[in-house]
Design a protein around this motif. Structure first.
Motif, PDB file in Angstrom:
ATOM      1  N   GLN A   1       0.836  -1.162  -0.089  1.00  0.00           N
ATOM      2  CA  GLN A   1      -0.031  -0.071   0.052  1.00  0.00           C
ATOM      3  C   GLN A   1       0.818   1.327  -0.019  1.00  0.00           C
ATOM      4  O   GLN A   1       0.541   2.212  -0.685  1.00  0.00           O
ATOM      5  CB  GLN A   1      -1.044  -0.027   1.343  1.00  0.00           C
ATOM      6  CG  GLN A   1      -1.801   1.124   1.241  1.00  0.00           C
ATOM      7  CD  GLN A   1      -3.014   0.948   0.239  1.00  0.00           C
ATOM      8  OE1 GLN A   1      -2.850   0.135  -0.561  1.00  0.00           O
ATOM      9  NE2 GLN A   1      -3.853   1.988   0.333  1.00  0.00           N
TER      10      GLN A   1
ATOM     11  N   GLU B   1      -9.067  -8.587   8.777  1.00  0.00           N
ATOM     12  CA  GLU B   1      -7.483  -8.249   8.570  1.00  0.00           C
ATOM     13  C   GLU B   1      -7.219  -9.010   7.184  1.00  0.00           C
ATOM     14  O   GLU B   1      -6.505  -8.561   6.365  1.00  0.00           O
ATOM     15  CB  GLU B   1      -7.161  -9.123   9.735  1.00  0.00           C
ATOM     16  CG  GLU B   1      -6.929  -8.419  10.841  1.00  0.00           C
ATOM     17  CD  GLU B   1      -6.433  -8.926  12.330  1.00  0.00           C
ATOM     18  OE1 GLU B   1      -5.573 -10.020  11.824  1.00  0.00           O
ATOM     19  OE2 GLU B   1      -6.193  -8.396  13.228  1.00  0.00           O
TER      20      GLU B   1
ATOM     21  N   GLN C   1      -8.766  -7.040   4.295  1.00  0.00           N
ATOM     22  CA  GLN C   1      -7.571  -5.763   3.669  1.00  0.00           C
ATOM     23  C   GLN C   1      -6.502  -6.253   3.102  1.00  0.00           C
ATOM     24  O   GLN C   1      -6.031  -5.849   2.128  1.00  0.00           O
ATOM     25  CB  GLN C   1      -7.633  -4.829   4.833  1.00  0.00           C
ATOM     26  CG  GLN C   1      -6.828  -3.586   4.578  1.00  0.00           C
ATOM     27  CD  GLN C   1      -6.531  -2.677   5.709  1.00  0.00           C
ATOM     28  OE1 GLN C   1      -5.826  -2.951   6.452  1.00  0.00           O
ATOM     29  NE2 GLN C   1      -6.952  -1.256   5.710  1.00  0.00           N
TER      30      GLN C   1
ATOM     31  N   ARG D   1      -6.920  -7.351  -0.402  1.00  0.00           N
ATOM     32  CA  ARG D   1      -7.426  -6.278  -1.117  1.00  0.00           C
ATOM     33  C   ARG D   1      -6.058  -5.500  -1.531  1.00  0.00           C
ATOM     34  O   ARG D   1      -5.718  -5.248  -2.906  1.00  0.00           O
ATOM     35  CB  ARG D   1      -8.199  -5.391  -0.579  1.00  0.00           C
ATOM     36  CG  ARG D   1      -8.698  -4.193  -1.465  1.00  0.00           C
ATOM     37  CD  ARG D   1      -9.360  -4.560  -2.547  1.00  0.00           C
ATOM     38  NE  ARG D   1      -9.644  -3.248  -3.577  1.00  0.00           N
ATOM     39  CZ  ARG D   1      -9.597  -3.131  -4.891  1.00  0.00           C
ATOM     40  NH1 ARG D   1      -9.572  -4.731  -5.659  1.00  0.00           N
ATOM     41  NH2 ARG D   1      -9.854  -2.167  -5.499  1.00  0.00           N
ATOM     42  N   ARG D   2      -5.204  -5.147  -0.621  1.00  0.00           N
ATOM     43  CA  ARG D   2      -3.694  -4.694  -1.019  1.00  0.00           C
ATOM     44  C   ARG D   2      -3.071  -5.677  -1.828  1.00  0.00           C
ATOM     45  O   ARG D   2      -1.970  -4.766  -2.578  1.00  0.00           O
ATOM     46  CB  ARG D   2      -3.177  -4.058   0.331  1.00  0.00           C
ATOM     47  CG  ARG D   2      -4.035  -3.207   1.022  1.00  0.00           C
ATOM     48  CD  ARG D   2      -3.375  -2.763   2.392  1.00  0.00           C
ATOM     49  NE  ARG D   2      -3.778  -1.639   2.715  1.00  0.00           N
ATOM     50  CZ  ARG D   2      -3.577  -0.816   4.023  1.00  0.00           C
ATOM     51  NH1 ARG D   2      -2.427  -1.170   4.489  1.00  0.00           N
ATOM     52  NH2 ARG D   2      -4.246   0.304   4.073  1.00  0.00           N
TER      53      ARG D   2
ATOM     54  N   LEU E   1     -12.495   0.601   5.009  1.00  0.00           N
ATOM     55  CA  LEU E   1     -12.283  -0.619   4.089  1.00  0.00           C
ATOM     56  C   LEU E   1     -12.866  -0.182   2.696  1.00  0.00           C
ATOM     57  O   LEU E   1     -12.412  -0.514   1.598  1.00  0.00           O
ATOM     58  CB  LEU E   1     -13.015  -1.906   4.883  1.00  0.00           C
ATOM     59  CG  LEU E   1     -12.368  -2.488   6.074  1.00  0.00           C
ATOM     60  CD1 LEU E   1     -13.326  -3.684   6.349  1.00  0.00           C
ATOM     61  CD2 LEU E   1     -10.957  -2.726   5.734  1.00  0.00           C
TER      62      LEU E   1
ATOM     63  N   GLU F   1     -10.727   1.431   0.338  1.00  0.00           N
ATOM     64  CA  GLU F   1      -9.779   0.699  -0.587  1.00  0.00           C
ATOM     65  C   GLU F   1     -10.640  -0.117  -1.578  1.00  0.00           C
ATOM     66  O   GLU F   1      -9.786  -0.751  -2.163  1.00  0.00           O
ATOM     67  CB  GLU F   1      -9.096  -0.106   0.490  1.00  0.00           C
ATOM     68  CG  GLU F   1      -8.097   0.629   1.496  1.00  0.00           C
ATOM     69  CD  GLU F   1      -7.101  -0.005   2.308  1.00  0.00           C
ATOM     70  OE1 GLU F   1      -6.657  -0.951   1.725  1.00  0.00           O
ATOM     71  OE2 GLU F   1      -6.566   0.822   3.368  1.00  0.00           O
TER      72      GLU F   1
ATOM     73  N   ILE G   1     -13.178  -2.180  -0.969  1.00  0.00           N
ATOM     74  CA  ILE G   1     -13.716  -3.458  -0.386  1.00  0.00           C
ATOM     75  C   ILE G   1     -15.347  -3.214  -0.291  1.00  0.00           C
ATOM     76  O   ILE G   1     -15.581  -2.410   0.461  1.00  0.00           O
ATOM     77  CB  ILE G   1     -13.135  -3.761   0.928  1.00  0.00           C
ATOM     78  CG1 ILE G   1     -11.507  -4.258   0.852  1.00  0.00           C
ATOM     79  CG2 ILE G   1     -13.802  -5.233   1.777  1.00  0.00           C
ATOM     80  CD1 ILE G   1     -10.915  -4.236   2.096  1.00  0.00           C
TER      81      ILE G   1
ATOM     82  N   ILE H   1      -6.251  -4.181  11.121  1.00  0.00           N
ATOM     83  CA  ILE H   1      -6.250  -3.568   9.933  1.00  0.00           C
ATOM     84  C   ILE H   1      -5.372  -2.249   9.790  1.00  0.00           C
ATOM     85  O   ILE H   1      -4.723  -2.085  10.847  1.00  0.00           O
ATOM     86  CB  ILE H   1      -8.051  -3.231   9.469  1.00  0.00           C
ATOM     87  CG1 ILE H   1      -8.118  -2.305  10.712  1.00  0.00           C
ATOM     88  CG2 ILE H   1      -8.684  -4.338   9.279  1.00  0.00           C
ATOM     89  CD1 ILE H   1      -9.760  -1.441  10.239  1.00  0.00           C
TER      90      ILE H   1
END
Length: 468
Positions: A61, A184, A187, A190-191, A221, A224, A226, A349
């Protein structure tokens, strides 16, 4: 073969090895029985490997945001998931080796590999061996809960343990469960580049937290990318050409979502169902947790339960404190109690959520006259410098005693900054003492005196600072 010991410790998680160390130092002959890998959940499939993955996700990130800091890293970043996985496994392995080296060098300790089952209150069987001792300590931990949801037997779902083995980034990860473990992993992946959807049966994420905390976490979230689906009242699964189709049955939005991978993160269950506890007469509650008193003793004299299996805390630090309580009472003439422990924990997170003591909602329910203060992280110089200003700090105090009742820090380094408040609560000092401390600048902790200075009588719940 029959063997006699002064004590038997079943399970080599966070509490077991440390307790074995105290008992052997006291001159006892101790057997440590472990059916899996030494180190337990935290070292092998919990905190250590997952937080190592979180660190890799954070690095990804920051790389994406490099231009914000004047650092050019190119238009795209790459994720080598094999290296990410191997790094986490390497950190975990080194930690396990350290635990094993320590244990195998412990004078008076016998390590026995296998599954222990009670034959009586003083005897356990491990394979063909019978072990007897006047003191037996259970530290058997817990595992991922896999409930019997419709269609779950016809698809391949992942638990948090299986997630650690992934060597490719999922195309679309569907996370069932909007609580700590699930968020957790959501995220994190997703990253790493996955599309992610979180499906939660309840009306909001992390339902045990205050509503403003829950809303702020959801906003972080969502920022980003999500997707979060709450009020998923009828979750079901079936195979799909592109992976797994999950029925969510929400009040709004599409009734189903298709994922390439599905993570089931709906809680954990204690590893107590195959210990023969009935043969020893050890009582468990309706969920299978060993029933213990305030000193962690079971209903059977000479048997104690520590860590996740006793339902008195589901964290590495509470398990370690369990061993401290038992050792202090047995060996040091102490009178330690679990009820003296101030609960604290964190959701990792980014930014992390750190919590200690009572939430505002819980404090209101006590009937006390309470004071509340809340400040956005955008007021913290350190957070501004780092470009990480999402979240807020909140503290709750008793108006009459001036004791801090609890706090939440959702923000950069909140998991570290919360300890100043936790320590003040443990010491039992009134909040003005901490208010007049002089913290170092620039740190996240330096806002705490300002936060305490803003304590005012609680009124109706404030609007959410989710976008602060």
């Amino acid at each position: 073969m029959n063997q006699s010991f002064d004590a038997i410790v079943i399970g080599a998680g966070q509490a077991g090895p440390a307790l074995a160390g105290r008992l052997t130092e006291a001159g006892m002959r101790v057997a440590l029985v472990e059916r899996g890998r030494l180190g337990g959940t935290c070292v092998n499939i919990g905190c250590i490997p997952t937080k190592t993955l979180v660190a890799s996700a954070y690095a990804a990130q920051i790389a994406r945001r490099g231009r914000e800091y004047g650092v050019e890293v190119g238009p795209e970043i790459g994720i080598d998931m094999v290296r990410v996985r191997d790094r986490a496994q390497g950190v975990s392995t080194r930690a396990r080796i350290n635990v094993e080296t320590w244990l195998r060098g412990m004078k008076g300790l016998t390590i026995i590999e296998g599954h222990a089952r009670f034959e009586s209150p003083t005897t356990v069987r491990v394979g063909d061996d019978l072990l007897t001792a006047p003191r037996i300590f259970l530290n058997v931990g817990a595992r991922a809960n896999v409930p019997d949801m419709p269609g779950i037997g016809g698809v391949e779902v992942l638990t948090s343990t299986a997630m650690l083995q992934l060597d490719t980034v999922p195309r679309h990860l569907v996370v069932i469960g909007g609580s700590y473990i699930g968020l957790e992993f959501a995220q994190m992946h997703r990253r790493f580049g996955a599309q992610v959807t979180v499906v939660e049966m309840g009306p909001r994420l992390i339902a045990r937290e205050d509503e403003d905390v829950s809303e702020a976490v959801r906003a972080i979230l969502a920022d980003e990318g999500i997707r979060v689906r709450t009020n998923a009242t009828c979750i079901a699964f079936k195979p799909h050409a592109e992976g797994i189709e999950v029925t969510v049955d929400c009040n709004s939005g599409e009734p189903t979502v298709v994922g390439s991978h599905v993570l089931l993160a709906v809680g954990r269950r204690p590893n107590t169902d195959d210990l023969g506890l009935d043969r020893a007469g050890v009582a468990v509650d309706a969920r299978g947790y060993v029933t213990v008193d305030d000193t962690l003793a079971t209903n059977v004299p000479g048997i104690w339960a520590l860590g996740d299996c006793n339902g008195r805390g589901a964290f590495t630090h509470t398990a370690y404190n369990d061993h401290e309580i038992v050792a202090a009472n047995l060996l040091d003439g102490g009178s330690r109690r679990v009820s003296e422990r101030i609960p604290g924990y964190a959701l990792y997170i980014d930014p992390p959520l750190a919590r200690v003591g009572l939430s505002e909602t819980e404090a209101r329910r006590t009937g006390r006259t309470i004071l509340v203060s809340k400040r956005p992280m955008s007021r913290v110089g350190r957070a501004i410098e780092r470009g990480e200003t999402k979240g807020f700090m909140k503290v709750v105090a008793d108006a009459q005693t001036q004791q801090i009742l609890g706090a939440a820090i959702l923000g950069a380094s909140g998991d570290e900054a919360i300890h100043g408040i936790l320590d003040a609560m443990h010491a039992g000092v009134p909040y003005p003492v901490l208010q007049w401390a002089v913290p170092i600048h620039p740190t996240v902790s330096e806002l705490i005196p300002t936060l305490l200075g803003g304590l005012k009588p609680a009124v109706a719940a404030e609007p959410s600072l989710a976008n602060a």
